[in-house]
Design a protein around this motif. Sequence first.
Motif, PDB file in Angstrom:
ATOM      1  N   PHE A   1      91.083 -21.789 -11.183  1.00 43.04           N
ATOM      2  CA  PHE A   1      91.270 -22.784 -12.247  1.00 43.04           C
ATOM      3  C   PHE A   1      92.212 -23.906 -11.808  1.00 43.04           C
ATOM      4  N   TRP A   2      93.242 -23.578 -11.038  1.00 38.35           N
ATOM      5  CA  TRP A   2      94.122 -24.630 -10.513  1.00 38.35           C
ATOM      6  C   TRP A   2      93.343 -25.587  -9.615  1.00 38.35           C
ATOM      7  N   CYS A   3      92.444 -25.018  -8.815  1.00 38.44           N
ATOM      8  CA  CYS A   3      91.622 -25.851  -7.938  1.00 38.44           C
ATOM      9  C   CYS A   3      90.726 -26.778  -8.762  1.00 38.44           C
ATOM     10  N   VAL A   4      90.141 -26.252  -9.837  1.00 32.15           N
ATOM     11  CA  VAL A   4      89.301 -27.079 -10.723  1.00 32.15           C
ATOM     12  C   VAL A   4      90.106 -28.237 -11.295  1.00 32.15           C
ATOM     13  N   GLU A   5      91.304 -27.955 -11.758  1.00 33.14           N
ATOM     14  CA  GLU A   5      92.136 -29.000 -12.361  1.00 33.14           C
ATOM     15  C   GLU A   5      92.563 -30.037 -11.321  1.00 33.14           C
ATOM     16  N   ASP A   6      92.893 -29.592 -10.107  1.00 39.44           N
ATOM     17  CA  ASP A   6      93.283 -30.536  -9.054  1.00 39.44           C
ATOM     18  C   ASP A   6      92.130 -31.474  -8.710  1.00 39.44           C
ATOM     19  N   LEU A   7      90.921 -30.941  -8.644  1.00 40.99           N
ATOM     20  CA  LEU A   7      89.756 -31.781  -8.365  1.00 40.99           C
ATOM     21  C   LEU A   7      89.501 -32.763  -9.498  1.00 40.99           C
ATOM     22  N   HIS A   8      89.663 -32.282 -10.723  1.00 39.45           N
ATOM     23  CA  HIS A   8      89.429 -33.141 -11.891  1.00 39.45           C
ATOM     24  C   HIS A   8      90.411 -34.315 -11.924  1.00 39.45           C
ATOM     25  N   LYS A   9      91.667 -34.066 -11.560  1.00 33.79           N
ATOM     26  CA  LYS A   9      92.682 -35.119 -11.582  1.00 33.79           C
ATOM     27  C   LYS A   9      92.380 -36.218 -10.575  1.00 33.79           C
TER      28      LYS A   9
ATOM     29  N   ASP B   1      83.945 -34.371  -7.934  1.00 39.04           N
ATOM     30  CA  ASP B   1      82.969 -33.605  -8.695  1.00 39.04           C
ATOM     31  C   ASP B   1      82.480 -32.344  -7.988  1.00 39.04           C
ATOM     32  N   GLN B   2      83.188 -31.895  -6.926  1.00 36.15           N
ATOM     33  CA  GLN B   2      82.772 -30.661  -6.263  1.00 36.15           C
ATOM     34  C   GLN B   2      82.929 -29.471  -7.212  1.00 36.15           C
ATOM     35  N   GLU B   3      81.994 -28.530  -7.092  1.00 29.23           N
ATOM     36  CA  GLU B   3      82.046 -27.337  -7.924  1.00 29.23           C
ATOM     37  C   GLU B   3      82.878 -26.255  -7.236  1.00 29.23           C
TER      38      GLU B   3
ATOM     39  N   GLN C   1      76.180 -12.934  -5.838  1.00 30.25           N
ATOM     40  CA  GLN C   1      76.014 -14.292  -6.316  1.00 30.25           C
ATOM     41  C   GLN C   1      77.368 -14.940  -6.612  1.00 30.25           C
ATOM     42  N   PRO C   2      77.568 -16.198  -6.230  1.00 27.57           N
ATOM     43  CA  PRO C   2      78.819 -16.904  -6.538  1.00 27.57           C
ATOM     44  C   PRO C   2      79.012 -17.039  -8.057  1.00 27.57           C
ATOM     45  N   ILE C   3      80.255 -17.050  -8.466  1.00 26.26           N
ATOM     46  CA  ILE C   3      80.611 -17.247  -9.875  1.00 26.26           C
ATOM     47  C   ILE C   3      81.276 -18.611 -10.003  1.00 26.26           C
ATOM     48  N   SER C   4      80.752 -19.437 -10.891  1.00 27.96           N
ATOM     49  CA  SER C   4      81.286 -20.792 -11.056  1.00 27.96           C
ATOM     50  C   SER C   4      82.562 -20.785 -11.888  1.00 27.96           C
ATOM     51  N   VAL C   5      83.614 -21.345 -11.317  1.00 26.24           N
ATOM     52  CA  VAL C   5      84.862 -21.524 -12.060  1.00 26.24           C
ATOM     53  C   VAL C   5      84.815 -22.855 -12.814  1.00 26.24           C
ATOM     54  N   THR C   6      84.181 -23.828 -12.216  1.00 23.89           N
ATOM     55  CA  THR C   6      84.068 -25.153 -12.834  1.00 23.89           C
ATOM     56  C   THR C   6      83.410 -25.059 -14.201  1.00 23.89           C
ATOM     57  N   ALA C   7      82.379 -24.213 -14.316  1.00 24.89           N
ATOM     58  CA  ALA C   7      81.661 -24.078 -15.582  1.00 24.89           C
ATOM     59  C   ALA C   7      82.538 -23.498 -16.691  1.00 24.89           C
TER      60      ALA C   7
ATOM     61  N   ALA D   1      86.607 -23.648 -21.383  1.00 36.28           N
ATOM     62  CA  ALA D   1      87.179 -22.417 -21.951  1.00 36.28           C
ATOM     63  C   ALA D   1      88.628 -22.248 -21.517  1.00 36.28           C
ATOM     64  N   HIS D   2      88.942 -22.623 -20.282  1.00 38.33           N
ATOM     65  CA  HIS D   2      90.302 -22.516 -19.776  1.00 38.33           C
ATOM     66  C   HIS D   2      91.238 -23.474 -20.495  1.00 38.33           C
ATOM     67  N   GLN D   3      90.748 -24.664 -20.831  1.00 36.92           N
ATOM     68  CA  GLN D   3      91.576 -25.620 -21.561  1.00 36.92           C
ATOM     69  C   GLN D   3      91.841 -25.161 -22.991  1.00 36.92           C
ATOM     70  N   THR D   4      90.904 -24.418 -23.570  1.00 36.24           N
ATOM     71  CA  THR D   4      91.063 -23.930 -24.944  1.00 36.24           C
ATOM     72  C   THR D   4      92.020 -22.743 -25.000  1.00 36.24           C
ATOM     73  N   ASN D   5      91.838 -21.787 -24.077  1.00 33.19           N
ATOM     74  CA  ASN D   5      92.678 -20.584 -24.060  1.00 33.19           C
ATOM     75  C   ASN D   5      92.799 -20.110 -22.615  1.00 33.19           C
ATOM     76  N   ARG D   6      93.878 -20.509 -21.957  1.00 36.61           N
ATOM     77  CA  ARG D   6      94.024 -20.228 -20.536  1.00 36.61           C
ATOM     78  C   ARG D   6      94.084 -18.738 -20.240  1.00 36.61           C
ATOM     79  N   ARG D   7      94.883 -18.019 -21.011  1.00 40.86           N
ATOM     80  CA  ARG D   7      95.035 -16.589 -20.753  1.00 40.86           C
ATOM     81  C   ARG D   7      93.701 -15.865 -20.869  1.00 40.86           C
TER      82      ARG D   7
END
Length: 318
Positions: free
Chosen positions: A18-26, A30-32, A268-274, A278-284
Motif C-alpha cells: 500500500f505504501w508503494c501504491v501511494e508513492d506511485l500515486h503521488k 500509473d504502474q500497477e 496468480q498475482p494479487i493486485s494491491v492497486t485495485a 478500500a485502504h483510504q477508507t479503512n487502512r487497518r
Amino acid sequence: MAVEIVSPIEPGIAQFGFWCVEDLHKTDRDQEVLIVPIGIRYYYVAPPWDAIAQLLTQLEADCGLTVPTAADLPEITGVPSTVSPQQLLLYRRLLRLSEHLLTVMEDFYSKFYHQNLKIPVTEAESPLSVNDVIAARLQRLMNAALSVAEQYFGLQPKGTVTDRCRRLEQAGWEWIYREDLDNLAQLPPAARGLADRIAEESALRLWHMRLVETFVSVTGRYILEKPSVDRLAETLLLVWDTVTRLKGKDPTKRPRLGPQRVEITIAQPISVTARRAAHQTNRRQAVAELTQDLQTALEKMVLDGSPSASARSVPSEL
C-alpha cells in the motif's frame, strides 16, 4: 486427512504494498502494484535417517539425556502400519526429548519468572494422549514466555500468539532504537549508560518472544498425522533451534541433514492497486484483508498442492 501447516504471515508485506501504491500515486505514475504469492517446499532427496539419529544423540547429550533403550521411551498409540520400527524408535526418542525440554522450561519459568504452569484439573483428569498433553503444555509454556516479555514492556496479552509477538517486537525496537533521543553521541555519560541499559534489557526480554516464534505453528500430532522423514526432520530441527537458543548460540546456522529438492509454486498475482480505495477508507481493515488473501493463496498452494491454473512448479536440486 493430514494437513500441512502454514505459519501465519505478518502484515508487513501488505503494508509495504500500500505504501508503494501511494508513492506511485503521488508522482502521477500509473504502474500497477502486484504481490505474487510463492510457495516453497523442501523434500529430502534420500531419507537421512542416520543424520537424524546423530542429531538426536547430540541434542540428548546437550540436555543431559543418555541414548535410551526402547524400554525407556514413551509408548505411542495410533501409529500407521507404514511406519517402520526404525522410524518409530526415532520418533519416540524425539518425543522423550520434547517432554524433557518442556519440563526444563516449565521449571525455568515457574522458578525464576513466577509463572503458573500447573495443569488444570479438568485437563489432568481427561484421557489425553501423550501428543495432546505435549501440545497443551507447549501452549501454556508459550503463553508464559510471552507474558514475561509483555510484563516488562507493560503490554496486555491481546490477540493471537503471532499478534503478541509482533507487538512485543515493536515495543522492543522502540526501547532499543530510541526516537526520543535526538543525538546519542551528545548524551552525558550517565544518561548514555542508562539508555544502553534499557536497550540491553529490552533485547534480553525479546529472547523470550524469539523462543515462542520457533514453535508458533507446532502441534502435538504433526508427525503422526502424516509420518514422513521430512516432517520428522523439520520438527527435530525446531527442537535444535530451541536447544541452540538455550545454549546462547546462533540458531540460524542449522545443521544440514542431507541434500534436498525444492519445489517452487507460483500463484496468480494479487493486485494491491485495485485495493487503494478500500485502504483510504479503512487502512487497518484493508491491510488485514490483503494479508488474509495472501495467507489463503499460500495455504492453497502448500495444503492442496493445487495452485491457480497459471501457476508453475519448478523443481531443482540443492
